[in-house]
Design an enzyme around this catalytic site. Sequence first.
Site, short mmCIF file in Angstrom:
data_model
loop_
_atom_site.label_atom_id
_atom_site.label_comp_id
_atom_site.label_asym_id
_atom_site.label_seq_id
_atom_site.Cartn_x
_atom_site.Cartn_y
_atom_site.Cartn_z
N SER A 146 1.23 -1.36 10.60
CA SER A 146 0.06 -2.25 10.29
C SER A 146 -1.15 -2.92 10.88
O SER A 146 -1.76 -2.21 10.91
CB SER A 146 0.65 -3.47 11.26
OG SER A 146 1.18 -5.51 10.42
N ASP A 160 -11.95 6.04 8.10
CA ASP A 160 -12.46 5.90 7.00
C ASP A 160 -14.15 5.42 7.27
O ASP A 160 -14.76 6.32 6.78
CB ASP A 160 -12.28 4.39 6.14
CG ASP A 160 -10.78 4.41 5.31
OD1 ASP A 160 -10.08 5.45 5.27
OD2 ASP A 160 -10.41 3.51 4.43
N LYS A 181 2.90 0.83 7.06
CA LYS A 181 2.98 -0.54 6.47
C LYS A 181 1.50 -1.10 6.19
O LYS A 181 0.92 -1.40 7.00
CB LYS A 181 3.88 -1.50 8.09
CG LYS A 181 4.11 -2.87 7.65
CD LYS A 181 4.31 -3.34 8.75
CE LYS A 181 4.18 -4.87 7.89
NZ LYS A 181 3.63 -6.14 8.40
#
Length: 545
Positions: A289, A300, A314
Amino acid sequence: MRSFIKKKYLIPVAASAFLFVGASFKNDFFEIAKQIEIFTTLFKEVNNNYVDESNPGELMDKAIKGMLASLDPYTVYFNEQDVLRFKINNTGEYTGVGALISQKDGQLLIREVYKNFPADKAGLKPGDLITQIGDVPITDLKEDASQLLKGVKNTKIALQFLRQGKQKTAEIILDEVGIKSVPFYAKIDDKTGYIVLARFNQKASNEMKQALEDLKNQGAERIVLDLRGNPGGLLNEAVNICNLFVPKNEIIVTTKSQHEKYNNTYKTQNEPVDTQIPLVIIVNDRSASASEIVSGALQDLDRAVIVGSRSFGKGLVQKPIDLTYSTQLKVTISRYYTPSGRCIQALDYAKKDKNGVATRTQEKNYNAYKTRKGRIVYDGGGILPDVQLDETKLSVIANALEKNDAIFDYVTNYYYKNANLGNQIPNFSAADYQDFKQFIKAPKYAFETETELALKNTLAVAKKEKLDESITAEYQQLLTALQKSEATQLDKNQQEIKNIIVDAIIKRFQYEEGFYQYYLKTNSEIKKSVSILNNPTEYKTILKN
């Protein structure tokens, strides 16, 4: 009465709890109202006509949970006690005993005691089984008995408990307990700082910022952030933690839903602490999460090197919605996407197999995305580290030993047999490991790996269909072969299991702080992270700087 302004319909308050599950506020209002009417009529008739006395509360509880379980495991109903526990987890503050407690075999098992908090001051230890709180035997309680250990500060609570089979008593004085998001941070060497982020409650970003600034003031020029085992928490805290390392107005995560109001873009809003300090983040298969938002976003943005094993996967966001009578619904409202556009959700709850189990996205079906500097990353299965380490992921046999409490119980026995160990590092020898192997031969330590469970389920079905007599011999052969394989796995993974045992022993004697101090010197994932940070060329090559 509650009104929906958009549709100008009125419905009973008692039924409103169900609207958060399926209502789209579009053209399906009639169908929802119809199903609610059917359910309320059925519920009334069952309670009025069933042959035996029924309990409306229990029936409703099971009905709600059954309905929500068909969606996903994160959409859940909280009663009053659950709501209190949920708020404690998010705020990080409560009045209690300062211990990790679980209910087991009709008793309360103390799994961890936090240093200098009430349970510790009262002399309680991990492995103690609480049998009575005040005048109330635990076996008489159907609900969560641990609620009896909460109350007003300075309240005195008498306990009866079992320790190594012997009955004992203690008195706990309740006090304020703070659940830290950052339970530990320290310098690994002259230039490297190490921070453990255990959870994302309302204190997470402030504690993280304080730890980072303190380490920098101590001379740290690079950081290892440990997110292993962090189950997540508040999304906004994940954004704020990313903000410590990236500039203001940077997109960290977007959420998408069929409900337009839940389509949001979350950007950093504050000035960062340090946008240049080299950063390595460690994750494992229990990092989930919000942990994946942080690691995924910084991966990223090419801001951090991710080390370890693939994270949990998740990619769903939940929202708590207050209901009547102090109850609450936590409902999945959207999926989240990292800056590159990927959703790392691993299980598809909309597509379930014949057994009702959500299907897992196959690696061949992962989609490729690009980081800001053009590195390839994938969706569909958690965050895949830039540097993968097999030792970060538990073997099947080690996972089974943790699930069945074999290691926990063995360490409890070890603790009392070696009471004088103190702050020494245990020398866990080959003979000790043989002792452990003998200890877990007790019937209660069934390994119950997925293979073993599947085999036992097959026999259960065979008995139901009265076919067990014809397959008993073959079943026993398979079970014997499986158990032999498990014994082989115990030897094959001996070093891994010994490491887990030693870690648990140190935590038992030296609490969390001593455990992490030991970890800094011995843990292979931390060593690899430091190695990468000590080699600027390798670090930059990974990030394509």
